[in-house]
Design a protein around this motif. Structure first.
Motif, PDB file in Angstrom:
ATOM      1  N   ASN A  42       0.859  -1.147   0.043  1.00  0.00           N
ATOM      2  CA  ASN A  42       0.213  -0.173   0.273  1.00  0.00           C
ATOM      3  C   ASN A  42       1.385   1.262  -0.045  1.00  0.00           C
ATOM      4  O   ASN A  42       0.189   2.454   0.158  1.00  0.00           O
ATOM      5  CB  ASN A  42      -0.907   0.360   1.420  1.00  0.00           C
ATOM      6  CG  ASN A  42      -1.665  -1.123   1.720  1.00  0.00           C
ATOM      7  OD1 ASN A  42      -2.003  -0.984   0.165  1.00  0.00           O
ATOM      8  ND2 ASN A  42      -1.960  -2.151   2.102  1.00  0.00           N
ATOM      9  N   LEU A  92      -2.177  12.290  -7.396  1.00  0.00           N
ATOM     10  CA  LEU A  92      -3.339  12.247  -8.354  1.00  0.00           C
ATOM     11  C   LEU A  92      -4.650  13.424  -7.958  1.00  0.00           C
ATOM     12  O   LEU A  92      -5.228  14.004  -8.539  1.00  0.00           O
ATOM     13  CB  LEU A  92      -4.328  10.932  -8.548  1.00  0.00           C
ATOM     14  CG  LEU A  92      -5.831  11.203  -8.452  1.00  0.00           C
ATOM     15  CD1 LEU A  92      -5.952  10.871 -10.420  1.00  0.00           C
ATOM     16  CD2 LEU A  92      -6.605  10.170  -8.461  1.00  0.00           C
ATOM     17  N   TYR A 130      -5.670  17.376  -9.529  1.00  0.00           N
ATOM     18  CA  TYR A 130      -7.005  16.944  -9.625  1.00  0.00           C
ATOM     19  C   TYR A 130      -7.701  18.897  -9.280  1.00  0.00           C
ATOM     20  O   TYR A 130      -8.316  19.030 -10.137  1.00  0.00           O
ATOM     21  CB  TYR A 130      -8.212  16.045  -9.119  1.00  0.00           C
ATOM     22  CG  TYR A 130      -9.472  15.965  -9.027  1.00  0.00           C
ATOM     23  CD1 TYR A 130      -9.523  15.954 -10.469  1.00  0.00           C
ATOM     24  CD2 TYR A 130     -10.246  16.753  -8.057  1.00  0.00           C
ATOM     25  CE1 TYR A 130     -11.214  15.735 -10.266  1.00  0.00           C
ATOM     26  CE2 TYR A 130     -11.240  16.530  -8.266  1.00  0.00           C
ATOM     27  CZ  TYR A 130     -11.897  16.226  -9.156  1.00  0.00           C
ATOM     28  OH  TYR A 130     -13.229  16.166  -9.182  1.00  0.00           O
ATOM     29  N   GLU A 176      -3.183  12.275  -0.082  1.00  0.00           N
ATOM     30  CA  GLU A 176      -3.529  11.409  -0.632  1.00  0.00           C
ATOM     31  C   GLU A 176      -4.901  10.062   0.438  1.00  0.00           C
ATOM     32  O   GLU A 176      -5.882   9.590   0.521  1.00  0.00           O
ATOM     33  CB  GLU A 176      -3.033   9.860  -0.410  1.00  0.00           C
ATOM     34  CG  GLU A 176      -2.612   9.498   0.635  1.00  0.00           C
ATOM     35  CD  GLU A 176      -1.557  10.014   1.098  1.00  0.00           C
ATOM     36  OE1 GLU A 176      -0.755  10.880   1.128  1.00  0.00           O
ATOM     37  OE2 GLU A 176      -0.723   9.736   2.428  1.00  0.00           O
ATOM     38  N   LYS A 190     -12.669  12.173  -2.853  1.00  0.00           N
ATOM     39  CA  LYS A 190     -12.504  13.632  -4.384  1.00  0.00           C
ATOM     40  C   LYS A 190     -13.966  14.456  -3.693  1.00  0.00           C
ATOM     41  O   LYS A 190     -13.991  15.717  -3.591  1.00  0.00           O
ATOM     42  CB  LYS A 190     -13.187  12.558  -5.267  1.00  0.00           C
ATOM     43  CG  LYS A 190     -13.923  13.540  -6.314  1.00  0.00           C
ATOM     44  CD  LYS A 190     -14.062  12.639  -7.623  1.00  0.00           C
ATOM     45  CE  LYS A 190     -15.280  12.930  -8.674  1.00  0.00           C
ATOM     46  NZ  LYS A 190     -16.247  14.085  -8.596  1.00  0.00           N
ATOM     47  N   MET A 232      -7.677  -1.065  -2.572  1.00  0.00           N
ATOM     48  CA  MET A 232      -7.589  -0.109  -1.865  1.00  0.00           C
ATOM     49  C   MET A 232      -7.342  -0.243  -0.306  1.00  0.00           C
ATOM     50  O   MET A 232      -7.212  -1.524  -0.087  1.00  0.00           O
ATOM     51  CB  MET A 232      -8.455   0.190  -2.094  1.00  0.00           C
ATOM     52  CG  MET A 232      -9.051   1.434  -3.809  1.00  0.00           C
ATOM     53  SD  MET A 232      -7.652   2.924  -3.866  1.00  0.00           S
ATOM     54  CE  MET A 232      -6.049   1.648  -5.063  1.00  0.00           C
ATOM     55  N   TYR A 233      -7.288   1.105  -0.066  1.00  0.00           N
ATOM     56  CA  TYR A 233      -6.679   1.164   1.865  1.00  0.00           C
ATOM     57  C   TYR A 233      -7.874   1.768   2.911  1.00  0.00           C
ATOM     58  O   TYR A 233      -8.028   2.622   2.145  1.00  0.00           O
ATOM     59  CB  TYR A 233      -4.729   0.898   2.245  1.00  0.00           C
ATOM     60  CG  TYR A 233      -4.600   0.520   3.075  1.00  0.00           C
ATOM     61  CD1 TYR A 233      -4.774  -0.551   3.649  1.00  0.00           C
ATOM     62  CD2 TYR A 233      -4.419   1.789   4.274  1.00  0.00           C
ATOM     63  CE1 TYR A 233      -4.111  -0.914   4.968  1.00  0.00           C
ATOM     64  CE2 TYR A 233      -3.763   1.534   5.561  1.00  0.00           C
ATOM     65  CZ  TYR A 233      -3.983   0.559   5.696  1.00  0.00           C
ATOM     66  OH  TYR A 233      -3.428  -0.372   7.599  1.00  0.00           O
ATOM     67  N   TYR A 265      -7.023   4.479   4.933  1.00  0.00           N
ATOM     68  CA  TYR A 265      -6.226   5.329   4.837  1.00  0.00           C
ATOM     69  C   TYR A 265      -7.213   5.836   3.430  1.00  0.00           C
ATOM     70  O   TYR A 265      -6.504   7.435   3.420  1.00  0.00           O
ATOM     71  CB  TYR A 265      -5.507   5.379   5.310  1.00  0.00           C
ATOM     72  CG  TYR A 265      -4.690   4.783   6.511  1.00  0.00           C
ATOM     73  CD1 TYR A 265      -5.589   4.717   7.486  1.00  0.00           C
ATOM     74  CD2 TYR A 265      -3.447   4.433   6.863  1.00  0.00           C
ATOM     75  CE1 TYR A 265      -5.269   3.692   8.636  1.00  0.00           C
ATOM     76  CE2 TYR A 265      -2.593   3.804   7.946  1.00  0.00           C
ATOM     77  CZ  TYR A 265      -4.350   3.395   9.289  1.00  0.00           C
ATOM     78  OH  TYR A 265      -3.327   2.975   9.571  1.00  0.00           O
ATOM     79  N   PHE A 266      -7.293   5.427   2.437  1.00  0.00           N
ATOM     80  CA  PHE A 266      -7.219   6.031   1.180  1.00  0.00           C
ATOM     81  C   PHE A 266      -8.619   5.961   0.285  1.00  0.00           C
ATOM     82  O   PHE A 266      -9.533   4.914   0.176  1.00  0.00           O
ATOM     83  CB  PHE A 266      -6.212   5.737   0.273  1.00  0.00           C
ATOM     84  CG  PHE A 266      -5.328   4.693   0.658  1.00  0.00           C
ATOM     85  CD1 PHE A 266      -3.987   5.925   1.157  1.00  0.00           C
ATOM     86  CD2 PHE A 266      -4.444   4.301   0.021  1.00  0.00           C
ATOM     87  CE1 PHE A 266      -3.276   5.981   1.976  1.00  0.00           C
ATOM     88  CE2 PHE A 266      -3.268   3.922   0.268  1.00  0.00           C
ATOM     89  CZ  PHE A 266      -2.518   4.716   1.160  1.00  0.00           C
ATOM     90  N   PRO A 267      -9.484   7.203   0.646  1.00  0.00           N
ATOM     91  CA  PRO A 267     -11.030   7.194   0.557  1.00  0.00           C
ATOM     92  C   PRO A 267     -11.080   7.040  -1.327  1.00  0.00           C
ATOM     93  O   PRO A 267     -12.059   6.772  -1.574  1.00  0.00           O
ATOM     94  CB  PRO A 267     -11.235   7.992   0.777  1.00  0.00           C
ATOM     95  CG  PRO A 267     -10.444   9.376   0.986  1.00  0.00           C
ATOM     96  CD  PRO A 267      -9.156   8.780   0.943  1.00  0.00           C
ATOM     97  N   HIS A 268     -10.000   6.694  -1.868  1.00  0.00           N
ATOM     98  CA  HIS A 268     -10.450   7.009  -3.731  1.00  0.00           C
ATOM     99  C   HIS A 268     -11.292   5.246  -4.268  1.00  0.00           C
ATOM    100  O   HIS A 268     -10.284   4.475  -3.869  1.00  0.00           O
ATOM    101  CB  HIS A 268      -9.569   7.079  -4.229  1.00  0.00           C
ATOM    102  CG  HIS A 268      -8.782   8.032  -4.139  1.00  0.00           C
ATOM    103  ND1 HIS A 268      -8.076   8.185  -3.044  1.00  0.00           N
ATOM    104  CD2 HIS A 268      -8.212   8.838  -4.562  1.00  0.00           C
ATOM    105  CE1 HIS A 268      -7.071   9.692  -2.688  1.00  0.00           C
ATOM    106  NE2 HIS A 268      -7.593   9.926  -4.088  1.00  0.00           N
ATOM    107  N   ASP A 293     -13.992   6.799  -9.152  1.00  0.00           N
ATOM    108  CA  ASP A 293     -13.409   8.451  -8.743  1.00  0.00           C
ATOM    109  C   ASP A 293     -11.963   8.367  -9.370  1.00  0.00           C
ATOM    110  O   ASP A 293     -11.977  10.006  -9.867  1.00  0.00           O
ATOM    111  CB  ASP A 293     -12.652   8.641  -6.757  1.00  0.00           C
ATOM    112  CG  ASP A 293     -14.125   8.595  -5.637  1.00  0.00           C
ATOM    113  OD1 ASP A 293     -14.853   8.816  -6.453  1.00  0.00           O
ATOM    114  OD2 ASP A 293     -14.000   8.419  -4.957  1.00  0.00           O
ATOM    115  N   ILE A 294     -11.140   7.405  -9.427  1.00  0.00           N
ATOM    116  CA  ILE A 294     -10.006   7.611  -9.916  1.00  0.00           C
ATOM    117  C   ILE A 294     -10.084   7.668 -11.807  1.00  0.00           C
ATOM    118  O   ILE A 294      -9.441   8.632 -11.780  1.00  0.00           O
ATOM    119  CB  ILE A 294      -9.200   6.163 -10.252  1.00  0.00           C
ATOM    120  CG1 ILE A 294      -8.834   6.628  -8.209  1.00  0.00           C
ATOM    121  CG2 ILE A 294      -7.510   6.357 -10.333  1.00  0.00           C
ATOM    122  CD1 ILE A 294      -8.135   5.095  -7.302  1.00  0.00           C
ATOM    123  N   MET A 334     -11.501  11.637 -12.060  1.00  0.00           N
ATOM    124  CA  MET A 334     -10.249  12.410 -11.608  1.00  0.00           C
ATOM    125  C   MET A 334      -9.073  12.375 -12.264  1.00  0.00           C
ATOM    126  O   MET A 334      -8.683  13.257 -13.441  1.00  0.00           O
ATOM    127  CB  MET A 334      -9.705  12.146 -10.683  1.00  0.00           C
ATOM    128  CG  MET A 334     -10.775  12.352  -9.333  1.00  0.00           C
ATOM    129  SD  MET A 334      -9.931  11.709  -7.405  1.00  0.00           S
ATOM    130  CE  MET A 334      -8.436  13.199  -6.996  1.00  0.00           C
TER     131      MET A 334
END
Lengths: 485, 442
Positions: free
Chosen positions: A345, A355, A359, A427, A431, B1-2, B4-7, B11-12, B15
């Motif tokens: 990760n 990203l 954006y 990160e 969005k 995904m993980y 701590y990452f809300p994407h 979304d990706i 974006m």
């Protein structure tokens, strides 16, 4: 809610206490046995308050603050990412927090192993041979790194090398660290594209150059793609390359400073590795080096011998730069983060930070002036509003954002532009959060045209409004005793 | 995904579309291929929360927390439960340097309180918003003295300072080009006669002394400030701030700069950090004080508020000639000791010293009574004292460690001396147990 504006001294009442100590009878020993000349003449006027007084006071004081957990904090160059809770839990483990730093090696094997493993992980992530975790902060890491650079030349008997090259876009601490380290600073200009002007760098390189300090991506968020050429030029002239790791986050899993040709670097654990900023600290600024510099690392140095961990210090070491082993509690948090993310990760942290920055940049460049086009890394810089006719400055925009519930970006840095607005989303922002922020930035840009006074007099709804900084500096009141006098 | 990452995947995609590229890899297209990292890190696999907990627990089991009779710059004082709870509030923990004072009054106010309390304890007139630790604060104090003196480049340091503080000061001095000379010790304290001779050369920017010193001895600095000032030199006093609730303060001795480590103000030992240094001075030197400083002011509505001030100083406006590179501070640790000082207050900190004094003198007398120890120097002390032992020091300390005691720290430069420390946390039973274990030795 009513604004709380009392100092702890102002809720003090003689005779009140907020502590209880064990009552132990040791017999007839009293401080009054000390010679009077060695004793304090007048008591320290510390507060006299109850436990609840203290708890309520600091709870109310905390409510006047804004943190990452309050809202979006796009402070450029500071990497204000989420600070995971498990890190905090690990850092409070009693089997570590109760350790005295002068205990024997045998009794602190767990702590030494944690130190060693974190250093190893940072070496892998950076592509360097070994790390010291002793430096307390980024700036302290820079100073340590420059000492290592000087020591390398001194130990080779190459005493002429007393200058260090720093780009004009560098973090402010770079030249300051160089000056404290006794180095002379030579500035190298940037090209219009925002990267180091290699043609102007080349003539500066001679046998008085100790090395160069670089940030990559640089403070504009742009990757210095000429780095292989720069590394070759600097090495060919006998100098070393220092990597300021403040901007390491976007490169996780993509590119390593050691592979770029850097010899020395620092990492800000409180940026890339998610440890909390704590209102300004404690941070941690581990320093990594290539194999040729390992013997110069500061004392104490933690090494592995068989399956045991030991504390050492080489004779050629620069010496000590900290009382003990650095900010150990911060290291525990960073290691918890690395273990949690794991090799799968870490890379995503970097690319999603990149990203998010691109954006936001591409969603706002039609109302804010983007001086340098192209793909950025984790952050980017606007030079104020696109429409400069309104008289609304970067400071005004920053203050207006506070009204909308955001921390402001970094402003007036880098110094390359007059109206810098430096945005780093990180990160961990979604969005949706970014879309809302983009909408507010657009609203502020519209307000600057429709009602510039509203923006110029911002903030309006914060706990306090704009402050009189001039009087504060002209007539400094720095302690309670001098207040109201 | 993980987590701590809300994407999300969509979304990706969306974006990337706005940016005008088709993949995350495209965001790294400019990196030359020769320096790209296209492997997987050689690191451990991602761990769940419970796995992380278990990992740390196993590491922790390799440590042996001991009952501490050691000081030497890190003290096992009582730490009230309130503090840990309050500093964990995210408004304190997850904020950064108060660049936007309108939404940072919390940080600014507690730093103002920290400065005020440190000034009270040290008897100085101003103080910065904190340093990394005591040793680096001493190094910064040295650089301040050099900056103040302009034409002088020498600082003299008493050999009775902690050798770890000296080691850091030496490193900074060597690289900054400061001439460092040492005042020898005599009978465990600074040799004032030699100090006067060194000052008489009229080329000394600052003289650095410490009390309590490396043997725990409370030094008498009567006349030292006058001598230093007569030779246009600054007096720098290194002091354990906890002891200043009862001992003569740097301010009362006439010091120009005071520095030290705030760890003794209730902070956990934490294997050496994070701690917090302090650096305080007279009003005359405020513009040479490095780092962040908070001052009181008002906002446009006349409301009292606090702000970072005196920022237009050397390291900012003439950064290439800076005397300090301090950028951030140890803010959260400054909050730690501020809350500690508030809780302990005027009476509590005196009581801490009274109890530590009694415990230390009780232990000292009991050790001397064993016939296996003698005082290195018979001088006044508070909570720390140095004794010589007729036993084998290393095997004695090792044996006591196996029994669960950290029996002081070895005094550097001696084969037989141990520095003991007793705080208010040590019970009579713990002390008696330690002494009876020692009695069984040799």
């Amino acid at each position: 809610m009513k604004y709380y504006n009392k100092l702890i001294f102002e809720i003090s009442k003689p005779g009140r206490i907020g502590y209880a100590l064990p009552q132990i009878d040791f017999g007839n020993y009293s401080l009054s046995d000390l010679p009077e000349t060695l004793r304090r003449e007048t008591p320290a006027e510390l507060p006299e308050v109850s436990e609840l007084d203290v708890v309520r006071h600091y709870t109310n004081v905390s409510n006047k603050n804004f943190g990452v957990e309050t809202g979006f904090y796009p402070l450029g160059s500071c990497t204000m990412k989420y600070n995971p809770k498990i890190n905090e839990e690990m850092a409070s483990m009693e089997s570590f927090t109760t350790l005295h730093p002068m205990q024997s090696e045998e009794s602190v094997q767990g702590a030494l192993r944690l130190y060693y493993e974190l250093a190893q992980a940072l070496s892998e992530i950076s592509g360097l041979a070994e790390f010291t975790l002793n430096p307390f902060a980024g700036a302290h890491g820079e100073l340590t790194g420059l000492m290592l650079m000087r020591q390398y030349h001194i130990k080779r008997g190459d005493l002429k090398r007393t200058k260090v090259i720093v780009p004009d876009s560098a973090h402010g601490t770079n030249p300051a660290s160089a000056a404290v380290c006794g180095l002379e600073i030579v500035e190298v200009p940037s090209t219009p594209e925002g990267t180091i002007d290699v043609d102007k760098l080349e003539p500066l390189l001679d046998d008085t150059i100790a090395g160069i300090m670089m940030t990559n991506p640089n403070t504009l968020g742009i990757f210095e793609k000429e780095i292989p050429r720069i590394a070759k030029l600097v090495h060919d002239c006998g100098g070393l390359l220092y990597y300021d790791g403040a901007n390491l986050n976007p490169l996780l899993g993509r590119c390593r400073p050691g592979d770029m040709g850097f010899d020395i670097m620092h990492i800000n654990l409180h940026k890339t590795f998610s440890t909390p900023h704590g209102g300004g600290g404690p941070g941690s600024g581990p320093v990594g080096v290539v194999a040729a510099l390992v013997d110069y690392l500061p004392r104490p140095r933690v090494v592995k011998k068989g399956d045991r961990y030991a504390i050492e210090g080489h004779d050629d070491s620069i010496g000590s730069i900290s009382g003990f082993f650095g900010n150990f509690g911060v290291m525990m948090r960073a290691y918890a983060y690395i273990l949690s993310l794991g090799k799968e990760n870490l890379k995503h942290a970097g690319e999603l930070a990149t990203l998010n920055a691109n954006y936001v940049k591409d969603s706002l460049k039609d109302c804010y002036y983007l001086p340098i086009e192209g793909i950025c890394k984790h952050e980017f810089v606007f030079d104020g509003l696109l429409d400069k006719s309104t008289g609304v400055t970067t400071l005004d925009i920053a203050k207006r954002l506070l009204d909308y519930g955001y921390h402001a970006p970094t402003i007036y840095f880098p110094l390359l532009f007059h109206q810098s607005i430096m945005i780093e989303p990180t990160e961990t922002e979604s969005k949706e959060t970014l879309d809302e922020f983009i909408e507010v930035m657009r609203t502020v840009a519209r307000e600057a045209i429709d009602d510039p006074e509203l923006v110029k007099s911002a903030p309006h709804v914060t706990p306090v409004r704009r402050l009189d900084e001039t009087t504060a500096a002209k007539n400094p009141v720095l302690r309670f005793r001098d207040l109201n006098n | 995904m993980y987590k701590y990452f809300p994407h999300t995947e969509s979304d990706i995609t969306e974006m990337l579309g706005r940016i005008g590229v088709s993949s995350l890899d495209d965001l790294y297209a400019e990196i030359p291929e020769s320096i790209r990292f296209d492997k997987e890190y050689n690191l451990k696999k991602s761990m769940s929360e419970d796995e992380v907990r278990a990992y740390f627990k196993n590491l922790g089991a390799l440590n042996h927390p001991l009952i501490s009779f050691a000081g030497d710059g890190a003290y096992d004082h009582y730490s009230p439960a309130v503090i840990g709870q309050l500093i964990a509030r995210s408004e304190f923990l997850t904020a950064y340097t108060p660049y936007q004072p309108e939404i940072s009054q919390g940080t600014l106010q507690y730093i103002f309180e920290f400065q005020s309390m440190i000034c009270e304890l040290t008897g100085m007139e101003c103080c910065n918003a904190s340093m990394y630790d005591g040793a680096t604060a001493a190094a910064e104090a040295m650089l301040m003295a050099i900056a103040h003196a302009k034409k002088r480049n020498k600082v003299i340091v008493s050999r009775t300072l902690s050798e770890r503080v000296i080691a850091v000061v030496e490193t900074y001095a060597r690289f900054h080009g400061v001439t460092l000379e040492f005042i020898p010790e005599k009978e465990g304290v600074t040799d004032k006669t030699v100090m006067e001779q060194m000052l008489a050369a009229d080329d000394v920017a600052g003289v650095m002394v410490s009390s309590p010193n490396r043997y725990g001895i409370i030094e008498d600095f009567t006349g030292v400030a006058d001598t230093a000032h007569a030779h246009k030199s600054l007096l720098i006093a290194y002091a354990d701030p906890s002891t200043l609730a009862v001992l003569k303060t740097p301010g009362e001795w006439g010091a120009d700069i005071a520095c030290g480590d705030g760890q003794s103000l209730g902070m956990p030992l934490n294997f050496g950090g994070p701690y917090v240094g302090y650096l305080a001075s007279t009003r005359d030197l405020v513009r040479k004080l490095p780092g962040r400083i908070v001052g009181a002011t008002t906002d446009v509505d006349g409301k009292r508020a606090f702000v970072l001030t005196l920022q237009a100083r050397e390291q900012h406006i003439r950064r290439q000639k800076a005397n300090s590179n301090i950028c951030s501070n140890q803010s959260l640790m400054a909050l730690y000791v501020t809350i500690y000082m508030a809780l302990m207050g005027k009476q509590g900190l005196r009581e801490v010293n009274e109890k530590s004094y009694a415990g230390a003198h009780y232990l000292c007398d009991k050790l001397l009574a064993t016939g296996k120890f003698s005082l290195c120097y018979d001088k006044p002390f508070l909570k720390e004292f140095a004794v010589k032992t007729s036993l084998n020091r290393e095997s004695l300390m090792k044996h006591l460690e196996e029994k669960g005691f950290l029996a002081g720290t070895p005094v550097a430069g001696s084969k037989e001396a141990i520095l003991f420390c007793v705080t208010e946390k040590r019970t009579r039973e713990e002390i008696d147990n330690l002494v009876s274990l020692i009695e069984q030795e040799g």
